[in-house]
Design a protein around this motif. Structure first.
Motif, PDB file in Angstrom:
ATOM      1  N   GLN A 108       0.838  -1.189   0.000  1.00 25.13           N
ATOM      2  CA  GLN A 108       0.000   0.000   0.000  1.00 25.13           C
ATOM      3  C   GLN A 108       0.879   1.246   0.000  1.00 25.13           C
ATOM      4  O   GLN A 108       1.834   1.351   0.766  1.00 25.13           O
ATOM      5  N   THR A 109       0.565   2.193  -0.873  1.00 21.45           N
ATOM      6  CA  THR A 109       1.269   3.464  -0.903  1.00 21.45           C
ATOM      7  C   THR A 109       0.281   4.588  -0.642  1.00 21.45           C
ATOM      8  O   THR A 109      -0.899   4.479  -0.981  1.00 21.45           O
ATOM      9  N   GLU A 110       0.746   5.667  -0.022  1.00 17.54           N
ATOM     10  CA  GLU A 110      -0.102   6.814   0.277  1.00 17.54           C
ATOM     11  C   GLU A 110      -0.003   7.834  -0.853  1.00 17.54           C
ATOM     12  O   GLU A 110       1.087   8.260  -1.232  1.00 17.54           O
ATOM     13  N   THR A 111      -1.151   8.202  -1.380  1.00 15.19           N
ATOM     14  CA  THR A 111      -1.228   9.168  -2.468  1.00 15.19           C
ATOM     15  C   THR A 111      -1.929  10.426  -1.983  1.00 15.19           C
ATOM     16  O   THR A 111      -2.997  10.334  -1.369  1.00 15.19           O
ATOM     17  N   PRO A 112      -1.359  11.608  -2.243  1.00 14.35           N
ATOM     18  CA  PRO A 112      -2.029  12.851  -1.829  1.00 14.35           C
ATOM     19  C   PRO A 112      -3.395  12.975  -2.486  1.00 14.35           C
ATOM     20  O   PRO A 112      -3.594  12.585  -3.643  1.00 14.35           O
ATOM     21  N   MET A 113      -4.343  13.509  -1.740  1.00 12.51           N
ATOM     22  CA  MET A 113      -5.707  13.663  -2.224  1.00 12.51           C
ATOM     23  C   MET A 113      -6.172  15.097  -1.978  1.00 12.51           C
ATOM     24  O   MET A 113      -5.980  15.657  -0.905  1.00 12.51           O
ATOM     25  N   ASN A 114      -6.746  15.709  -3.005  1.00 15.03           N
ATOM     26  CA  ASN A 114      -7.322  17.047  -2.885  1.00 15.03           C
ATOM     27  C   ASN A 114      -8.724  17.012  -3.471  1.00 15.03           C
ATOM     28  O   ASN A 114      -8.977  16.308  -4.454  1.00 15.03           O
ATOM     29  N   GLY A 115      -9.635  17.756  -2.878  1.00 16.49           N
ATOM     30  CA  GLY A 115     -10.997  17.770  -3.371  1.00 16.49           C
ATOM     31  C   GLY A 115     -11.690  19.088  -3.115  1.00 16.49           C
ATOM     32  O   GLY A 115     -11.259  19.891  -2.274  1.00 16.49           O
ATOM     33  N   LEU A 116     -12.761  19.325  -3.876  1.00 13.93           N
ATOM     34  CA  LEU A 116     -13.563  20.541  -3.737  1.00 13.93           C
ATOM     35  C   LEU A 116     -15.027  20.170  -3.588  1.00 13.93           C
ATOM     36  O   LEU A 116     -15.487  19.156  -4.112  1.00 13.93           O
ATOM     37  N   GLY A 117     -15.754  20.983  -2.874  1.00 12.89           N
ATOM     38  CA  GLY A 117     -17.179  20.780  -2.699  1.00 12.89           C
ATOM     39  C   GLY A 117     -17.837  22.068  -2.251  1.00 12.89           C
ATOM     40  O   GLY A 117     -17.213  23.137  -2.238  1.00 12.89           O
ATOM     41  N   SER A 118     -19.086  21.959  -1.889  1.00 12.35           N
ATOM     42  CA  SER A 118     -19.862  23.111  -1.429  1.00 12.35           C
ATOM     43  C   SER A 118     -20.544  22.765  -0.118  1.00 12.35           C
ATOM     44  O   SER A 118     -20.571  21.605   0.304  1.00 12.35           O
ATOM     45  N   GLY A 119     -21.102  23.746   0.518  1.00 13.77           N
ATOM     46  CA  GLY A 119     -21.843  23.546   1.760  1.00 13.77           C
ATOM     47  C   GLY A 119     -22.650  24.794   2.061  1.00 13.77           C
ATOM     48  O   GLY A 119     -22.610  25.773   1.301  1.00 13.77           O
ATOM     49  N   PHE A 120     -23.377  24.777   3.165  1.00 11.13           N
ATOM     50  CA  PHE A 120     -24.160  25.957   3.533  1.00 11.13           C
ATOM     51  C   PHE A 120     -24.299  26.033   5.049  1.00 11.13           C
ATOM     52  O   PHE A 120     -24.321  25.020   5.746  1.00 11.13           O
ATOM     53  N   ILE A 121     -24.362  27.255   5.539  1.00 10.02           N
ATOM     54  CA  ILE A 121     -24.387  27.520   6.978  1.00 10.02           C
ATOM     55  C   ILE A 121     -25.823  27.423   7.486  1.00 10.02           C
ATOM     56  O   ILE A 121     -26.715  28.112   6.973  1.00 10.02           O
ATOM     57  N   VAL A 122     -26.048  26.580   8.489  1.00  7.95           N
ATOM     58  CA  VAL A 122     -27.392  26.407   9.038  1.00  7.95           C
ATOM     59  C   VAL A 122     -27.532  27.024  10.429  1.00  7.95           C
ATOM     60  O   VAL A 122     -28.645  27.208  10.908  1.00  7.95           O
ATOM     61  N   LYS A 123     -26.407  27.330  11.088  1.00 11.81           N
ATOM     62  CA  LYS A 123     -26.444  28.001  12.392  1.00 11.81           C
ATOM     63  C   LYS A 123     -25.392  29.092  12.396  1.00 11.81           C
ATOM     64  O   LYS A 123     -24.279  28.925  11.895  1.00 11.81           O
ATOM     65  N   SER A 124     -25.745  30.249  12.966  1.00 14.03           N
ATOM     66  CA  SER A 124     -24.875  31.419  12.901  1.00 14.03           C
ATOM     67  C   SER A 124     -23.571  31.248  13.657  1.00 14.03           C
ATOM     68  O   SER A 124     -22.640  32.040  13.471  1.00 14.03           O
ATOM     69  N   ASP A 125     -23.484  30.226  14.540  1.00 13.79           N
ATOM     70  CA  ASP A 125     -22.237  29.989  15.271  1.00 13.79           C
ATOM     71  C   ASP A 125     -21.282  29.068  14.514  1.00 13.79           C
ATOM     72  O   ASP A 125     -20.288  28.607  15.074  1.00 13.79           O
ATOM     73  N   GLY A 126     -21.565  28.803  13.237  1.00 14.80           N
ATOM     74  CA  GLY A 126     -20.599  28.098  12.407  1.00 14.80           C
ATOM     75  C   GLY A 126     -20.906  26.666  12.075  1.00 14.80           C
ATOM     76  O   GLY A 126     -20.004  25.929  11.665  1.00 14.80           O
ATOM     77  N   VAL A 127     -22.159  26.205  12.214  1.00 10.10           N
ATOM     78  CA  VAL A 127     -22.524  24.839  11.826  1.00 10.10           C
ATOM     79  C   VAL A 127     -22.830  24.816  10.327  1.00 10.10           C
ATOM     80  O   VAL A 127     -23.649  25.589   9.834  1.00 10.10           O
ATOM     81  N   VAL A 128     -22.143  23.922   9.615  1.00 15.08           N
ATOM     82  CA  VAL A 128     -22.235  23.844   8.155  1.00 15.08           C
ATOM     83  C   VAL A 128     -22.650  22.435   7.752  1.00 15.08           C
ATOM     84  O   VAL A 128     -22.162  21.449   8.304  1.00 15.08           O
ATOM     85  N   LEU A 129     -23.554  22.337   6.776  1.00 19.22           N
ATOM     86  CA  LEU A 129     -23.950  21.049   6.212  1.00 19.22           C
ATOM     87  C   LEU A 129     -23.300  20.864   4.845  1.00 19.22           C
ATOM     88  O   LEU A 129     -23.173  21.811   4.067  1.00 19.22           O
ATOM     89  N   THR A 130     -22.901  19.621   4.555  1.00 17.40           N
ATOM     90  CA  THR A 130     -22.358  19.267   3.252  1.00 17.40           C
ATOM     91  C   THR A 130     -22.569  17.776   3.047  1.00 17.40           C
ATOM     92  O   THR A 130     -23.250  17.114   3.844  1.00 17.40           O
ATOM     93  N   ASN A 131     -21.993  17.221   1.985  1.00 17.12           N
ATOM     94  CA  ASN A 131     -22.059  15.779   1.737  1.00 17.12           C
ATOM     95  C   ASN A 131     -20.963  15.049   2.488  1.00 17.12           C
ATOM     96  O   ASN A 131     -19.849  15.559   2.633  1.00 17.12           O
ATOM     97  N   ALA A 132     -21.266  13.819   2.925  1.00 12.36           N
ATOM     98  CA  ALA A 132     -20.246  13.002   3.587  1.00 12.36           C
ATOM     99  C   ALA A 132     -19.109  12.683   2.626  1.00 12.36           C
ATOM    100  O   ALA A 132     -17.942  12.649   3.018  1.00 12.36           O
ATOM    101  N   HIS A 133     -19.422  12.461   1.345  1.00 12.13           N
ATOM    102  CA  HIS A 133     -18.353  12.076   0.410  1.00 12.13           C
ATOM    103  C   HIS A 133     -17.404  13.236   0.113  1.00 12.13           C
ATOM    104  O   HIS A 133     -16.293  13.028  -0.364  1.00 12.13           O
ATOM    105  N   VAL A 134     -17.823  14.472   0.412  1.00 12.79           N
ATOM    106  CA  VAL A 134     -16.948  15.626   0.200  1.00 12.79           C
ATOM    107  C   VAL A 134     -15.783  15.606   1.192  1.00 12.79           C
ATOM    108  O   VAL A 134     -14.648  15.941   0.850  1.00 12.79           O
TER     109      VAL A 134
END
Length: 486
Positions: A108-134
């Protein structure tokens, strides 16, 4: 091209409503020529123009973009993934496949991983929802706001069965989205998506709801919304709005043969997502109902065989011995036509209904048996699954182990004869991995203080400084493992 346009315009003259819808109020047809306001020099007489009896106006999405766009965030992740590799051999080289076939246990070798996604703020103190796969397999999660501020986020919890993740950033007084309900949405309604396709932040696209309660392969616990909104890589985790500016879904998947948008996109209903968010924030895990049955779809031939008027319902194909359904009196061959007062049109309707019921609750079901309706009551049990709310702990702002853990299920507690504990499901690169913590270990205590919830583990790590001693059960042995958090 001119001849093509002329022929099209000639056709549209006979359908005035289509002209209004396509070109808007700034154009009209004079004879077979398209005229705009700037070209017009004289009024058009009734002899040369067919006046539309009504005007069709398209909705203006600008107000939604202006009022809700600030609460939509861009998410970037970095991490490493383990892949099978051969030193000195390119995975794209044809020889690699030959080596892989004859040497299945490649290093097994370790390969760097980078990804992009989106989300949205549901609570003003910083709670954000997004996809688990993101955020899956991410070591660092960065949330970028519309005002360009960036925060490293803590993954509060993920639920892979619904593909929902809850993040937390250290910020206050943030703009939030308005939460709506999928129940008030209908097929044909206009919807708007805001996200970061291919990294283009705060991109707005629009379309309609194409269908509701779609079941997708391997996604049996989510009644997806199908839309024709343009969704591309990077949109995942972003919000889907109705025309009232309320979030009704989380954009999650597309159906594509090319990897890009082809007219079919799917969103997780916000009612499902908010239920997951509440459970992860309160308990660190997700509880789902379970009947202990297997079901299959009803086609016309089966419906005729069972004496049903139409091919609807969920056909019970097998029953778990001594499970909830068995104890309630269900039998193989029963067709479940309603559950908890809700009719079952397709077999795929049943799993999300059952999963949404709180374990321990008693619900009424109707089954079709021997060409008669029969009413039964069943006490819903809790689903035992390794994916029932694993909560990841990577967090650059607070002490972190770099592991994914969840509370032991009742069955696991009975097997291990423990009263509480947190099962280690995944170990990322970090302090726990360096100390030798392994998947399958059960964390029992931190510096002598017993832990039974994810939230309690976080608290113990926060108050015990940079060095902690974890009491871990590995197999049948209990050992203390010193961990330097740093």
């Amino acid at each position: 091209m001119q001849a093509f346009l002329q022929s099209r315009i000639t056709h549209w003259v006979t359908v005035p409503l289509a002209v209004a819808a396509l070109f808007g109020a700034g154009y009209w047809v004079k004879g077979d020529t398209l005229v705009n306001n700037a070209q017009a020099t004289a009024p058009v007489s009734a002899k040369t123009m067919t006046a539309p009896s009504a005007y069709i106006t398209l909705p203006n999405f600008a107000s939604i973009a202006n009022s809700q766009g600030a609460a939509v965030v861009n998410i970037s992740v970095t991490g490493t993934v383990k892949t099978a590799g051969i030193p000195g051999v390119d995975p794209n080289d044809p020889m690699f496949e030959l080596f892989r076939r004859f040497q299945p246990n490649l290093p097994q070798t370790e390969t760097p991983m980078n990804g992009l996604g989106s989300g949205f703020i549901v609570k003003s103190d910083g709670v954000v929802l997004t996809n688990a796969h993101v955020v899956d397999k991410a070591d660092v999660v960065t949330v970028k706001l519309s005002d360009k501020r960036e925060f490293q986020a803590k993954v509060v919890g993920v639920d892979k069965l619904t593909d929902v993740a809850v993040l937390k950033i250290d910020a206050k007084d943030l703009p939030t989205v308005n939460i709506g309900s999928t129940k008030n949405s209908n097929v044909g309604d206009w919807v708007v998506a805001i996200g970061s396709p291919f990294g283009f932040e705060n991109t707005v696209t629009a379309g309609i709801i194409s269908a509701k309660s779609r079941a997708l392969p391997d996604e049996g616990y989510v009644p997806f919304l199908q839309t024709d909104v343009a969704i591309n890589p990077g949109n995942s985790g972003g919000p889907l709005f109705n025309l009232n500016g309320e979030v009704i879904g989380i954009n999650s998947q597309i159906y594509s043969r090319s990897g890009g948008y082809q007219g079919l996109s799917f969103a997780i209903p916000i009612d499902v997502a908010m239920n997951i968010e509440q459970q992860l924030l309160e308990t660190g895990k997700v509880s789902r109902g379970r009947l202990g049955i297997g079901v299959q779809a009803i086609n016309q031939d089966l419906a005729t065989s069972f004496g049903l008027k139409s091919p609807s319902g969920a056909l019970v194909s097998n029953i778990e011995k001594n499970g909830p359904a068995d104890k309630a009196g269900l039998e193989p061959g029963d067709v479940i036509v309603s559950f908890n007062g809700q009719s079952i049109d397709r077999s795929s309707d049943l799993p999300p209904m059952v999963a949404s019921v709180k374990p321990g609750s008693t619900v009424n079901i109707e089954v079709w048996r021997n060409k008669q309706l029969k009413k039964l009551s069943v006490r819903v049990a809790e689903m035992q699954t390794a994916q029932a709310g694993p909560a990841a702990l990577p967090d650059s702002q607070q002490p972190s182990l770099g592991v994914s853990v969840r509370p032991l299920t009742s069955q696991e507690l009975a097997q291990t004869q423990l009263k509480q504990g947190l099962l280690v499901e995944e170990v990322a690169k970090g302090p726990a991995a360096a100390a030798g913590i392994q998947p399958g270990d059960v964390i029992l205590a931190v510096n002598g203080d017993q832990v039974k919830s994810v939230a309690q583990l976080r608290d113990e790590l926060s108050k015990n400084g940079k060095n902690v001693a974890l009491l871990v059960m590995r197999g049948e042995s209990k050992i203390y493992v010193p961990v330097k958090i740093g």
